[in-house]
Scaffold this motif. Structure first.
Motif, short mmCIF file in Angstrom:
data_model
loop_
_atom_site.label_atom_id
_atom_site.label_comp_id
_atom_site.label_asym_id
_atom_site.label_seq_id
_atom_site.Cartn_x
_atom_site.Cartn_y
_atom_site.Cartn_z
N ARG A 44 -55.89 61.82 -31.71
CA ARG A 44 -54.51 62.27 -32.01
C ARG A 44 -54.31 63.48 -30.97
NH1 ARG A 44 -49.55 60.32 -35.22
NH2 ARG A 44 -49.04 61.27 -34.14
N LYS A 45 -55.01 63.57 -29.75
CA LYS A 45 -55.36 64.38 -28.16
C LYS A 45 -53.51 65.20 -28.28
CE LYS A 45 -59.02 63.06 -26.64
NZ LYS A 45 -60.15 62.16 -25.73
N GLU A 46 -52.54 64.55 -28.74
CA GLU A 46 -51.45 65.19 -28.85
C GLU A 46 -51.12 66.43 -29.30
OE1 GLU A 46 -50.70 61.26 -31.53
OE2 GLU A 46 -51.40 62.06 -29.48
N GLU A 47 -51.93 66.37 -30.31
CA GLU A 47 -51.85 67.52 -31.68
C GLU A 47 -53.54 68.18 -31.26
OE1 GLU A 47 -50.55 67.99 -34.40
OE2 GLU A 47 -49.00 66.08 -33.95
N PRO A 48 -53.31 69.83 -31.42
CA PRO A 48 -54.26 70.05 -30.39
C PRO A 48 -55.19 70.90 -31.50
CG PRO A 48 -52.38 71.56 -31.40
CD PRO A 48 -52.67 70.09 -32.09
N PHE A 49 -56.64 70.98 -30.35
CA PHE A 49 -57.72 70.67 -31.63
C PHE A 49 -57.39 72.27 -31.97
CE2 PHE A 49 -62.45 72.30 -32.22
CZ PHE A 49 -62.49 71.16 -32.75
N GLY A 50 -57.91 72.87 -33.08
CA GLY A 50 -56.78 74.24 -33.71
C GLY A 50 -55.63 73.81 -34.44
N GLY A 51 -55.28 73.07 -34.23
CA GLY A 51 -53.88 72.64 -34.81
C GLY A 51 -53.94 72.50 -36.38
N THR A 52 -53.50 70.88 -37.47
CA THR A 52 -53.51 71.02 -37.99
C THR A 52 -54.26 69.66 -38.36
OG1 THR A 52 -51.32 70.99 -38.54
CG2 THR A 52 -51.41 70.13 -40.12
N LEU A 53 -55.75 69.86 -39.70
CA LEU A 53 -56.25 68.85 -39.43
C LEU A 53 -56.27 67.95 -39.26
CD1 LEU A 53 -59.69 69.61 -39.29
CD2 LEU A 53 -59.18 69.49 -41.93
N PHE A 54 -55.90 67.47 -40.45
CA PHE A 54 -55.42 65.83 -40.75
C PHE A 54 -54.33 65.59 -39.47
CE2 PHE A 54 -56.70 67.86 -45.12
CZ PHE A 54 -57.89 67.00 -44.88
N GLU A 55 -53.29 66.27 -39.34
CA GLU A 55 -53.13 65.05 -37.82
C GLU A 55 -54.36 64.77 -36.94
OE1 GLU A 55 -49.72 63.88 -38.29
OE2 GLU A 55 -50.38 65.04 -40.17
N ARG A 56 -54.60 65.56 -36.44
CA ARG A 56 -55.32 65.54 -35.00
C ARG A 56 -56.14 64.03 -35.87
NH1 ARG A 56 -56.39 67.29 -30.48
NH2 ARG A 56 -58.85 66.65 -29.43
N TYR A 57 -56.92 64.06 -37.02
CA TYR A 57 -57.57 62.67 -37.10
C TYR A 57 -56.69 61.24 -38.11
CZ TYR A 57 -61.54 66.48 -35.23
OH TYR A 57 -61.94 66.56 -34.73
N ARG A 58 -55.15 61.84 -38.24
CA ARG A 58 -54.20 61.36 -39.00
C ARG A 58 -54.88 59.81 -39.19
NH1 ARG A 58 -48.02 60.30 -38.70
NH2 ARG A 58 -47.88 62.49 -39.35
N GLU A 59 -56.18 58.98 -37.79
CA GLU A 59 -55.82 57.74 -38.28
C GLU A 59 -57.14 57.36 -38.71
OE1 GLU A 59 -55.70 55.26 -34.86
OE2 GLU A 59 -54.00 56.88 -33.93
N PHE A 60 -57.60 58.81 -39.31
CA PHE A 60 -58.81 58.42 -40.01
C PHE A 60 -58.12 59.08 -42.11
CE2 PHE A 60 -60.29 58.81 -36.07
CZ PHE A 60 -61.88 58.37 -35.38
N PHE A 61 -57.26 58.90 -41.62
CA PHE A 61 -56.90 59.41 -42.82
C PHE A 61 -55.01 58.80 -42.99
CE2 PHE A 61 -59.52 62.47 -41.38
CZ PHE A 61 -60.06 63.42 -43.26
N PRO A 62 -55.12 57.60 -42.94
CA PRO A 62 -53.48 56.65 -42.85
C PRO A 62 -53.01 56.76 -44.57
CG PRO A 62 -55.81 55.36 -43.19
CD PRO A 62 -56.43 56.41 -42.89
N TYR A 63 -53.68 56.90 -44.94
CA TYR A 63 -53.32 57.14 -46.40
C TYR A 63 -52.80 58.68 -47.02
CZ TYR A 63 -58.10 58.59 -46.55
OH TYR A 63 -59.61 59.88 -46.09
N PHE A 64 -52.33 59.75 -46.51
CA PHE A 64 -51.87 61.20 -46.35
C PHE A 64 -51.32 60.90 -45.74
CE2 PHE A 64 -56.40 63.70 -46.42
CZ PHE A 64 -56.54 63.17 -48.90
N GLU A 65 -49.32 60.84 -46.27
CA GLU A 65 -47.86 61.38 -45.37
C GLU A 65 -48.46 62.44 -45.02
OE1 GLU A 65 -45.94 61.82 -49.04
OE2 GLU A 65 -45.30 59.91 -49.04
N ARG A 66 -47.63 62.63 -44.17
CA ARG A 66 -47.87 64.02 -42.96
C ARG A 66 -46.94 65.39 -44.32
NH1 ARG A 66 -47.19 65.97 -37.11
NH2 ARG A 66 -48.09 67.71 -36.98
N ASN A 67 -47.63 66.35 -44.21
CA ASN A 67 -47.10 67.51 -45.04
C ASN A 67 -47.52 68.99 -44.62
OD1 ASN A 67 -46.68 69.40 -47.48
ND2 ASN A 67 -46.97 67.82 -48.78
N ASP A 68 -47.18 69.58 -43.43
CA ASP A 68 -48.05 71.09 -43.29
C ASP A 68 -47.89 71.28 -43.46
OD1 ASP A 68 -48.16 68.91 -40.65
OD2 ASP A 68 -46.48 69.65 -39.37
#
Length: 403
Positions: A44-68
C-alpha cells in the motif's frame, strides 16, 4: 474481535487449525504452526515507507484491524552499505540490516508488535513470554503500550545487567528455578489456565511479524533480491519469518526468486548447524552449551526442526563461528560505526568465514541481519582490549600531538 480469515497449518504434518483460537504447536506431531499465504497482496504505497508497519503491508496482514495507537515505530530499519566489510570478505557487496534501531533496540519488536495485536483480537488482557533478554524487554514494552498486563518468565540465574532493563517496564517479572527447557511447555499450560497469551519464540503471529524485514529489504533494494541473507539463529522463529517473507512476496509476484538463507550460529551452541551437517531430520539437544553469544544460545530451539526442513527444501546454508570470531566481528562492526551484541555479529562473522573457506565467488550481494544493540550486553566489553588515555589539561595539546 475482528473476523478471522486465516488458518494455522502445521509445518510438519500439514494439519489445519482454527486461527480464531490460540494455538502454537500441532497436537498430532508437536511441530510448529504457521499461517499460509494465499498469494494475494500488494504494498500500500499510499502508506509511506517509514510510516506504520502493518498499514503499508496491510494486504499481507488481513487479519489485523487498523490500530495506529499500538504503533511504536517498529520496523523500517536502515539497510546500510558497508564497502570496507565488502573489501575484507571478498564479496560483491555487503549490506547490514540494522535491527538495533527498533523501539527496544532489537528485531524482537516486529514479532512482539504482531503478537500483541493477536492477543488483543483474541480478547486477552494478559500477555507474556519466556525469555532472558531481547524478547522479554520487547514484550514488556509492547504489552504496556497495549494496556495489557505482562508476565515475563526468566531463569533464576539471569544477570542483573539483563534483569533491570526488563524490570523497568514493571511487568510481573518472575525468576523460575528449574529446567529452563521445560519452562517453554509449562508457560503454555499456565497461560491456558490463567488467561495469559504467551508470545514465545515460535508463536505463529510473531513469525508473521518477522516477515516485514524481508518486505523492507526488497523495497530498499528496488526488488533486486540479494544472493544471501544471513541470520543469527537461536530459537529459529526469526529465520523462519524472514524466509516466509521472501516466499510470500514471491508468491504475490513482487519478486522472482528468493535469496539463499544462511543460518549463523555459535560453535558452543550450534544445535541447528550440527543437525544439518549430520543430515538429520530432527535436531539433537546441545549438551552443556558454552558461548558468549547468549542471545543465540538455545540448546533445543523450538523451531529447530522447521528450520532444518526449510534449509533442505530451499537450499539454505549453515555456518557456525567461534567466540573469538564473534568478538572479532563485533569489533570490526564497531570500527565501521555499529555496536551490536556478539550474537548479533554472528551474521557478519559467518560471511567472513564463508569468504575464508572459498564459499564466495566475489559477485554476491549479501544482507547481514544485525539483531540487537551491544548496549544490552556491556559486560562483554571486558573481553576486548579497550584503551582510555589519561593526561592533565595543561599537557593535553602536547599529548594529542604525540598520538
Amino acid at each position: 474481535m475482528s473476523d478471522w480469515n486465516c488458518k494455522l497449518v502445521c509445518t510438519g504434518c500439514g494439519t489445519e487449525y482454527d486461527a480464531s483460537k490460540a494455538a502454537v504447536r500441532c497436537d498430532k506431531c508437536g511441530e510448529t504452526l504457521e499461517i499460509p499465504f494465499d498469494g494475494h497482496g500488494e504494498i500500500r504505497k499510499e502508506e509511506p515507507f517509514g510510516g506504520t508497519l502493518f498499514e503499508r503491508y496491510r494486504e499481507f496482514f488481513p487479519y489485523f484491524e487498523r490500530n495506529d495507537a499500538l504503533n511504536m515505530g517498529e520496523g523500517f530499519t536502515p539497510l546500510l552499505s558497508m564497502p570496507r566489510l565488502t573489501e575484507e570478505t571478498g564479496a560483491g557487496e555487503i549490506l547490514i540490516k540494522n535491527e538495533s534501531v527498533n523501539p527496544t533496540w532489537s528485531f524482537k519488536d516486529r514479532g512482539s508488535a504482531a503478537g500483541i495485536r493477536r492477543a488483543l483480537q483474541l480478547g486477552y488482557r494478559k500477555a507474556g513470554t519466556l525469555s532472558t533478554g531481547n524478547m522479554a524487554i520487547s514484550m514488556a514494552a509492547f504489552a504496556n503500550r497495549a494496556g495489557l498486563k505482562a508476565f515475563i518468565l526468566v531463569n533464576d540465574h539471569i544477570d542483573e545487567e539483563k534483569l533491570n532493563p526488563i524490570a523497568v517496564y514493571d511487568p510481573y517479572l518472575i525468576k523460575v528455578e528449574g529446567d529452563y527447557a521445560r519452562l517453554y511447555d509449562e508457560s503454555l499450560s499456565i497461560g491456558e489456565r490463567h488467561g495469559i497469551y504467551f508470545v514465545n519464540s515460535d508463536e505463529p503471529f510473531r513469525i508473521e511479524g518477522y516477515r516485514t524485514l524481508s518486505f523492507e529489504v526488497c523495497e530498499q533494494l528496488n526488488f533486486e533480491v540479494p544472493d544471501y541473507v544471513v541470520v543469527p539463529t537461536s530459537a529459529g522463529g526469526h529465520f523462519r519469518g524472514i524466509l516466509k517473507g521472501f516466499l510470500d512476496f514471491k508468491k504475490a509476484g513482487l519478486i522472482s526468486k528468493i535469496p539463499v538463507m544462511v543460518c549463523a550460529q555459535a560453535v558452543g551452541c550450534a544445535t541447528i548447524n550440527n543437525a544439518y551437517r549430520k543430515g538429520l531430520d530432527k535436531i539433537e539437544r546441545t549438551q552443556n552449551p558454552d558461548t558468549i553469544a547468549h542471545s543465540i544460545e538455545n540448546a533445543f530451539p523450538p523451531s529447530g526442526n522447521a528450520v532444518l526442513r526449510c534449509l533442505k527444501k530451499y537450499g539454505g546454508k549453515t555456518v557456525s563461528v567461534t567466540d573469538e570470531e564473534l568478538l572479532q566481528a563485533q569489533r570490526t562492526l564497531c570500527r565501521n560505526g555499529l555496536f551490536v551484541q556478539p550474537g548479533s555479529a554472528a551474521s557478519y562473522a559467518a560471511v567472513r568465514k564463508m569468504g575464508q573457506q572459498g564459499m564466495l565467488k566475489g559477485n554476491e550481494k549479501i544482507v547481514c541481519v544485525t539483531t540487537s544493540t551491544g548496549l544490552k550486553y556491556t559486560s562483554i566489553l571486558s573481553r576486548h582490549k579497550l584503551v582510555c588515555h589519561n593526561t592533565r589539561l595543561e599537557e593535553l595539546d602536547d599529548f594529542i600531538a604525540g598520538l
